[in-house]
Design a protein around this motif. Structure first.
Motif, mmCIF file in Angstrom:
data_model
loop_
_atom_site.group_PDB
_atom_site.id
_atom_site.type_symbol
_atom_site.label_atom_id
_atom_site.label_comp_id
_atom_site.label_asym_id
_atom_site.label_seq_id
_atom_site.Cartn_x
_atom_site.Cartn_y
_atom_site.Cartn_z
ATOM 1 N N GLU A 1 0.943 16.238 -4.305
ATOM 2 C CA GLU A 1 0.961 15.028 -3.494
ATOM 3 C C GLU A 1 2.092 15.095 -2.467
ATOM 4 O OE1 GLU A 1 -0.361 10.910 -5.301
ATOM 5 O OE2 GLU A 1 1.764 11.276 -5.686
ATOM 6 N N THR A 2 1.792 14.863 -1.192
ATOM 7 C CA THR A 2 2.795 14.894 -0.132
ATOM 8 C C THR A 2 2.684 13.616 0.690
ATOM 9 O OG1 THR A 2 2.552 17.310 -0.008
ATOM 10 C CG2 THR A 2 3.734 16.231 1.778
ATOM 11 N N ILE A 3 3.835 12.980 0.949
ATOM 12 C CA ILE A 3 3.868 11.716 1.694
ATOM 13 C C ILE A 3 4.422 11.968 3.095
ATOM 14 C CG2 ILE A 3 4.660 9.322 1.689
ATOM 15 C CD1 ILE A 3 5.302 9.656 -1.282
ATOM 16 N N PHE A 4 3.720 11.465 4.109
ATOM 17 C CA PHE A 4 4.167 11.551 5.501
ATOM 18 C C PHE A 4 4.280 10.142 6.071
ATOM 19 C CE2 PHE A 4 1.719 15.397 4.603
ATOM 20 C CZ PHE A 4 2.564 16.404 5.051
ATOM 21 N N TRP A 5 5.279 9.913 6.912
ATOM 22 C CA TRP A 5 5.412 8.663 7.655
ATOM 23 C C TRP A 5 6.359 8.905 8.821
ATOM 24 C CZ3 TRP A 5 8.377 10.026 3.657
ATOM 25 C CH2 TRP A 5 9.743 9.730 3.689
ATOM 26 N N CYS A 6 6.407 7.972 9.760
ATOM 27 C CA CYS A 6 7.230 8.133 10.951
ATOM 28 C C CYS A 6 8.013 6.850 11.225
ATOM 29 C CB CYS A 6 6.365 8.474 12.167
ATOM 30 S SG CYS A 6 5.303 9.924 11.938
ATOM 31 N N THR A 7 9.172 7.004 11.863
ATOM 32 C CA THR A 7 10.015 5.857 12.192
ATOM 33 C C THR A 7 10.627 6.037 13.576
ATOM 34 O OG1 THR A 7 12.079 6.815 11.323
ATOM 35 C CG2 THR A 7 10.660 5.642 9.748
ATOM 36 N N ASP A 8 11.121 4.922 14.123
ATOM 37 C CA ASP A 8 11.909 5.046 15.334
ATOM 38 C C ASP A 8 13.314 5.521 14.960
ATOM 39 O OD1 ASP A 8 13.031 2.796 14.215
ATOM 40 O OD2 ASP A 8 13.044 1.627 16.048
ATOM 41 N N ASN B 1 2.477 3.600 9.181
ATOM 42 C CA ASN B 1 1.921 3.647 7.835
ATOM 43 C C ASN B 1 2.211 5.001 7.207
ATOM 44 O OD1 ASN B 1 -0.157 4.353 10.029
ATOM 45 N ND2 ASN B 1 -0.937 5.425 8.233
ATOM 46 N N GLN B 2 2.032 5.103 5.919
ATOM 47 C CA GLN B 2 2.123 6.390 5.225
ATOM 48 C C GLN B 2 0.764 7.104 5.267
ATOM 49 O OE1 GLN B 2 3.329 5.638 1.180
ATOM 50 N NE2 GLN B 2 5.511 5.803 1.653
ATOM 51 N N ILE B 3 0.808 8.421 5.272
ATOM 52 C CA ILE B 3 -0.368 9.255 5.018
ATOM 53 C C ILE B 3 -0.046 10.114 3.801
ATOM 54 C CG2 ILE B 3 -1.685 11.263 5.815
ATOM 55 C CD1 ILE B 3 -2.730 8.798 7.049
ATOM 56 N N ILE B 4 -0.910 10.071 2.806
ATOM 57 C CA ILE B 4 -0.709 10.847 1.587
ATOM 58 C C ILE B 4 -1.790 11.925 1.525
ATOM 59 C CG2 ILE B 4 -0.593 10.764 -0.931
ATOM 60 C CD1 ILE B 4 0.114 7.725 -0.507
ATOM 61 N N GLY C 1 0.788 -1.231 0.000
ATOM 62 C CA GLY C 1 0.000 0.000 0.000
ATOM 63 C C GLY C 1 0.811 1.267 0.000
ATOM 64 N N ASP C 2 2.132 1.177 0.184
ATOM 65 C CA ASP C 2 2.993 2.366 0.195
ATOM 66 C C ASP C 2 3.076 3.009 -1.187
ATOM 67 O OD1 ASP C 2 3.605 2.272 2.855
ATOM 68 O OD2 ASP C 2 5.573 1.351 2.606
ATOM 69 N N ALA D 1 2.256 3.624 -7.229
ATOM 70 C CA ALA D 1 1.212 4.279 -6.435
ATOM 71 C C ALA D 1 0.747 3.405 -5.282
ATOM 72 C CB ALA D 1 0.028 4.649 -7.329
ATOM 73 N N VAL D 2 0.741 2.094 -5.482
ATOM 74 C CA VAL D 2 0.312 1.157 -4.435
ATOM 75 C C VAL D 2 1.260 -0.028 -4.452
ATOM 76 C CG1 VAL D 2 -1.565 -0.263 -3.541
ATOM 77 C CG2 VAL D 2 -2.100 1.834 -4.770
ATOM 78 N N ALA D 3 2.179 -0.056 -3.499
ATOM 79 C CA ALA D 3 3.136 -1.164 -3.440
ATOM 80 C C ALA D 3 2.417 -2.461 -3.099
ATOM 81 C CB ALA D 3 4.212 -0.863 -2.401
#
Length: 384
Positions: A173-180, A188-191, A38-39, A73-75
């Motif tokens: 289009e802007t992609i957001f995600w977070c990591t440790d 997950n990503q938010i687009i 889904g990424d 667009a959708v992994a």
């Protein structure tokens, strides 16, 4: 440089940076350490001049893609494999991609707290990051096509969640995600997409790809009012709904659901007392579809049955029972888990596990019985 043997992408990149500066390199944008089903991401054929005339290979088979940048667009797990690009007869090294399809790989959840998946140009949204295991050391990232990945700074005031505001949204289009900190765990990503500045109408959809077999709802939004009297939804150039409602639902998504959608709306504002209604058309928004996630199904026949058709073999099942009495809930949960273990281990003729499991259940029953006894005794003494 052409004769460098196939090797891990990191080594290949370092080798070419020093010894083959003109060679092609395949890179991922944004640079995700882990890619989930889904990424959204891009593969880029670096050091190749021009935006077209590039050949792409997937598992040594030439693809139809000819642009320098290849958008995914959708992994999906089916995208896992080896990628190469070529220009003027010169090939890059292998870029190996592994797309994880397990939904439980996400250790944190990123959601839109305030705002919409499609925003007006120049506006922003509030995002919320949640992680039950805590957010110490976690950071968030943002990627806009054609730019570098940037870190989002926020102040951590709560252990398990944080809310932060994005900068102005000024690209499609802007992609957001977070990591440790180590980037071994991620959300997950938010687009978030933007509608053009020339219209007050947006076509809104869920911020994740539509899932095969599930419901998808599209909504036509008139910014600043809900007084919409008529809405027309299009897929491509075909009208799919003409109604007074501002929403359009697809009850069972399929692969054919994917495509470009737009809406036009006839609306007014409460403060407007005279004059004709407004009529505007939204920008086109692409709907992408992904395969349904792996999940368990609970069915009821001669007792309860838990099944998972798409799960790998030798999968383990955990049963949970929700009850107002937490002691009873704990008893039932442990009993169910041991019951499944007994069934599995009996087939393997391993009596030791059965004895251990029965011992645990018996011991737990004694502990709970004593707890209930003292609880009842304390209640009786209080009532005297």
């Amino acid at each position: 440089c052409k004769n460098v043997p196939s090797c891990p992408h990191t080594y290949f990149t370092v080798y070419h940076l020093f010894f083959c500066p003109s060679a092609f390199l395949v890179s991922m944008l944004p640079g995700l350490k882990m890619v989930f089903s889904g990424d959204l991401f891009y593969l880029s054929c670096d050091n190749s001049a021009g935006e077209s005339g590039v050949k792409w290979y997937f598992n040594n088979k030439e693809e139809k893609q000819t642009n320098k940048t290849w958008k995914f667009a959708v992994a999906s797990p089916k995208h896992s494999g080896s990628y190469q690009c070529e220009r003027n007869g010169q090939k890059s090294g292998d870029f190996n991609l592994d797309v994880m399809g397990k939904p439980h790989e996400h250790h944190a959840s990123l959601t839109i707290k305030t705002g919409h998946p499609v925003m007006q140009y120049g506006h922003s949204v509030m995002l919320q990051l949640d992680n039950e295991d805590g957010l110490e050391g976690w950071v968030c990232w943002v990627y806009r096509e054609g730019t570098k990945t940037k870190k989002i700074k926020f102040k951590l005031e709560n252990r398990d969640h944080v809310v932060f505001q994005t900068t102005r949204l000024e690209v499609p289009e802007t992609i957001f995600w977070c990591t440790d900190k180590s980037q071994n765990e991620r959300s997950n990503q938010i687009i978030v997409r933007t509608s053009g500045g020339h219209t007050d109408i947006s076509l809104e959809m869920y911020p994740f790809p539509a899932v095969v077999g599930e419901t998808l709802t599209l909504k036509c939004i008139a910014w600043g009012t809900d007084q919409i009297s008529k809405t027309v939804f299009y897929k491509g150039d075909t009208i799919i709904m003409h109604d007074a409602k501002s929403t359009y639902s697809i009850t069972k998504v399929s692969e054919s659901t994917q495509g470009p959608y737009r809406c036009d709306a006839t609306y007014t504002h409460k403060a407007r007392t005279s004059g004709p209604e407004y009529h505007r058309v939204s920008d086109i928004q692409d709907v992408f579809v992904k395969e349904p996630p792996i999940k368990a199904v609970l069915s009821e026949g001669n007792g309860l049955s838990c099944s998972c058709q798409r799960c790998p073999p030798n999968v383990s099942y955990h049963w949970y029972h929700k009850n107002d009495d937490q002691l009873w809930e704990l008893t039932v949960m442990i009993y169910y888990i041991c019951f499944i273990s007994i069934s599995v281990q009996t087939n393997n003729s391993n009596p030791i596990v059965i004895v251990i499991c029965l011992f645990v259940v018996g011991l737990l029953a004694v502990v709970i019985a004593l707890a209930l006894y003292y609880q009842r005794k304390k209640r009786n003494n209080t009532s005297k």
